[in-house]
Scaffold this motif. Structure first.
Motif, short mmCIF file in Angstrom:
data_model
loop_
_atom_site.label_atom_id
_atom_site.label_comp_id
_atom_site.label_asym_id
_atom_site.label_seq_id
_atom_site.Cartn_x
_atom_site.Cartn_y
_atom_site.Cartn_z
N ALA A 155 0.86 -1.19 0.00
CA ALA A 155 0.00 0.00 0.00
C ALA A 155 0.89 1.23 0.00
O ALA A 155 1.92 1.27 0.68
CB ALA A 155 -0.91 -0.01 1.23
N LYS A 156 0.47 2.24 -0.77
CA LYS A 156 1.27 3.45 -0.86
C LYS A 156 0.39 4.67 -0.65
O LYS A 156 -0.72 4.76 -1.20
CB LYS A 156 1.96 3.54 -2.22
N THR A 157 0.89 5.62 0.14
CA THR A 157 0.22 6.90 0.31
C THR A 157 1.30 7.96 0.50
O THR A 157 2.49 7.67 0.44
CB THR A 157 -0.77 6.88 1.49
N PHE A 158 0.86 9.19 0.74
CA PHE A 158 1.80 10.29 0.85
C PHE A 158 1.63 11.04 2.16
O PHE A 158 0.52 11.31 2.60
CB PHE A 158 1.63 11.28 -0.32
N GLY A 159 2.75 11.34 2.78
CA GLY A 159 2.80 12.26 3.91
C GLY A 159 3.72 13.40 3.53
O GLY A 159 4.03 13.60 2.35
N SER A 160 4.21 14.13 4.50
CA SER A 160 5.09 15.25 4.18
C SER A 160 5.96 15.59 5.38
O SER A 160 5.58 15.37 6.54
CB SER A 160 4.29 16.47 3.76
N SER A 161 7.13 16.13 5.08
CA SER A 161 8.07 16.58 6.11
C SER A 161 8.44 18.02 5.82
O SER A 161 8.62 18.40 4.66
CB SER A 161 9.31 15.68 6.09
N VAL A 162 8.54 18.84 6.85
CA VAL A 162 8.84 20.26 6.68
C VAL A 162 10.29 20.53 7.07
O VAL A 162 10.75 20.10 8.14
CB VAL A 162 7.89 21.13 7.54
N LEU A 163 10.99 21.23 6.19
CA LEU A 163 12.36 21.64 6.46
C LEU A 163 12.44 23.14 6.23
O LEU A 163 12.22 23.61 5.12
CB LEU A 163 13.35 20.92 5.55
N GLY A 164 12.73 23.89 7.29
CA GLY A 164 12.67 25.35 7.18
C GLY A 164 11.22 25.77 7.08
O GLY A 164 10.39 25.41 7.92
N VAL A 165 10.88 26.51 6.02
CA VAL A 165 9.48 26.90 5.80
C VAL A 165 8.93 26.24 4.55
O VAL A 165 7.88 26.64 4.04
CB VAL A 165 9.34 28.44 5.71
N ASN A 166 9.62 25.22 4.05
CA ASN A 166 9.17 24.51 2.86
C ASN A 166 8.96 23.03 3.19
O ASN A 166 9.59 22.49 4.09
CB ASN A 166 10.18 24.65 1.73
N ALA A 167 8.06 22.42 2.43
CA ALA A 167 7.72 21.01 2.68
C ALA A 167 8.28 20.13 1.57
O ALA A 167 8.43 20.56 0.42
CB ALA A 167 6.19 20.86 2.75
#
Length: 512
Positions: A3-15
């Motif tokens: 199964a595949k989905t998407f999350g996100s990680s923030v570095l500085g003020v950009n993701a």
């Protein structure tokens, strides 16, 4: 089954987008790979409890969760929800083909309820850029994400809500927010107004000049003279944020987790007033997991440092580079993070420890060495970056009880906006310069030409008042702003004369 989905990680003020892959294999154990931090590793227990509470299980087989790309460190508990959905799909407990069409974030409680997460706005911007269909996230964060258009924002309150939605068993209408309407509805809503300030006309004038040119200011005066009250009203006369500035400012507050529960978009200029016990990391940003500091939280607004000499010397010194570069760079062994820090510095201080030096009525009881030690807490290089030095004197009884109608912040703001428009036109071809305070030596030479009379006046002032050489450029910048407020293209002698009086701390005899 993978199964595949998407999350996100923030570095500085950009993701950056993170692909979450879950596979169930023969064997036993739960394995998390892809440089997760401890909060993510611990998600197994939250995910297991939440799934069980909603009637699902973690299969007693080998479960592998991969967070890709594997060379980026991931942090925080926001990956709980996508991991839980991935496990449920990979083990055949739910059936959906839509998981990889959404970015999914949320921290799970043990009973399957969702808790809000940080950094939602930059993640929503990145999701739209990547062409994803939507964003499934906790209800508390939905308004923040919904200011990004062309993205279906699906607010859910629990793991069960998310499962019902992706399986098609429940319809959840995407949350829609009219970003421009939200922005303009709250743009000019300030609780503090200059109309309530009695007297202090010279200080109001100095703050108007500071706002018009983006100049840094220090106010020197005895306790109770009104320094803090005046500083708090400065944002109300600054030009309103445009939509781009509002989004940029909101991103910083989102990453820091400082957006209020009912705030989706910051439409007013920030005003930050940290206590003098603040550390250098808290002021400029940093930490093991780098976060923006107070100077970045004040981006596009005002940073107010009350009782400046009471701040630790090291704290004040770390501000010197951001004041020049208008950017903070946090460097670590494997990563470097940039935070914007384009702010106006407003500082206040007493002239001496007792506060009565140069007081019109009270006598100072401080010995000269004590005064010198007190003033030396603020370094020359930092003072060099402050354009206006303003002496604040106590308001008389007659002024406090006067029925005179004072100018409102709105009236002053109109003049400030007009002056800023002249600067916008002047610097339209100059990269990185938007106000008079940002001019360098070349810009000064081009835009601050003065006539013979003005040169003679400036020379006389520097000689007779003992002004330092570093005051020369500051006087020219302030004079340029005064001329802009007067609607003049040429700097006149009266503009120079007014600018000279705002260099109190450069006078050789000020503290004698």
């Amino acid at each position: 089954m993978i199964a595949k989905t998407f999350g996100s990680s923030v570095l500085g003020v950009n993701a950056s987008m993170i692909t979450i892959e879950v596979n169930v294999l023969n064997g036993t154990g739960f394995y998390m790979v892809g440089l997760p931090d401890n909060a993510i590793k611990e998600s197994f227990h939250r995910v297991e409890s939440a799934l069980k509470h909603e009637g699902f299980i973690i299969p007693r087989q080998k479960v592998v969760v991969n967070l890709a790309p594997a060379d980026i460190r991931k942090e925080g508990a926001a990956f709980d929800l996508p991991i839980a959905l991935g496990v449920a799909k990979a083990s055949g407990q739910i059936h959906t083909e839509d998981l990889d069409k959404y970015v999914i974030l949320g921290e799970l409680s043990l009973d399957g309820k969702l808790r809000p997460v940080k950094g939602v706005l930059p993640i929503a911007i990145e999701a739209r850029k990547r062409g994803l269909k939507g964003f499934i996230l906790p209800k508390e964060n939905a308004h923040e994400a919904a200011i990004v258009n062309e993205l279906d924002v699906i607010p859910v309150g629990s793991l069960q809500d998310a499962i019902d939605f992706v399986e098609g068993n429940k319809t959840i209408a995407p949350l829609k927010v009219d970003t421009r309407e939200l922005f303009f509805d709250t743009q000019g809503d300030y609780s503090e107004d200059f109309a309530t300030v009695q007297g202090q006309e010279n200080i109001k004038r100095a703050l108007e000049i500071a706002a018009a040119g983006g100049h840094n200011v220090i106010m020197i005066g005895p306790p109770g003279a009104g320094k803090t009250m005046l500083a708090k009203r400065l944002p109300s006369i600054l030009p309103p944020l445009d939509l781009y500035e509002a989004l940029e400012t909101t991103k910083i507050h989102s990453v820091a987790g400082k957006l209020g529960d009912d705030a989706a978009l910051i439409s007013r200029r920030p005003f930050r007033a940290p206590h003098h016990t603040i550390s250098d990391v808290a002021l400029v940003g940093g930490g093991g997991n780098p976060m923006p500091g107070e100077i970045s939280m004040a981006h596009n607004g005002v940073l107010f440092l009350d009782e400046l000499p009471e701040f630790k010397r090291t704290v004040l010194e770390v501000m010197r580079q951001p004041l020049e570069e208008r950017m903070v760079t946090i460097s670590r062994a494997k990563v470097s993070v940039d935070y914007p820090a384009n702010f106006m510095l407003i500082a206040s201080m007493n002239p001496c420890p007792c506060g009565n030096l140069n007081h019109p009525e009270k006598e100072c009881v401080c010995a000269p060495p004590t005064i010198e030690r007190y003033l030396n807490k603020v370094s020359g290089p930092l003072m060099d970056r402050i354009d206006l030095h303003v002496e604040v004197t106590p308001v008389s009884f007659d002024e406090m009880t006067s029925d005179r109608k004072n100018e409102s912040s709105e009236e002053i703001r109109e003049r400030v906006i007009s002056a800023r428009e002249r600067q916008k036109e002047r610097f339209k071809e100059v990269t990185g310069v938007h106000s008079n305070a940002m001019m360098d030596a070349e810009d000064l030479k081009e835009n601050c030409q003065i006539d013979t009379v003005s040169k003679a006046l400036l020379k006389s002032a520097m000689e007779k008042l003992g002004l330092s050489a570093r005051a020369y450029a500051r006087i020219l910048k302030v004079a340029r702003t005064i001329a802009d407020l007067a609607g003049k293209d040429q700097i006149m002698a009266e503009h120079i004369a007014e600018a000279i009086q705002y260099r109190s701390l450069d006078r050789a005899d000020y503290f004698k």
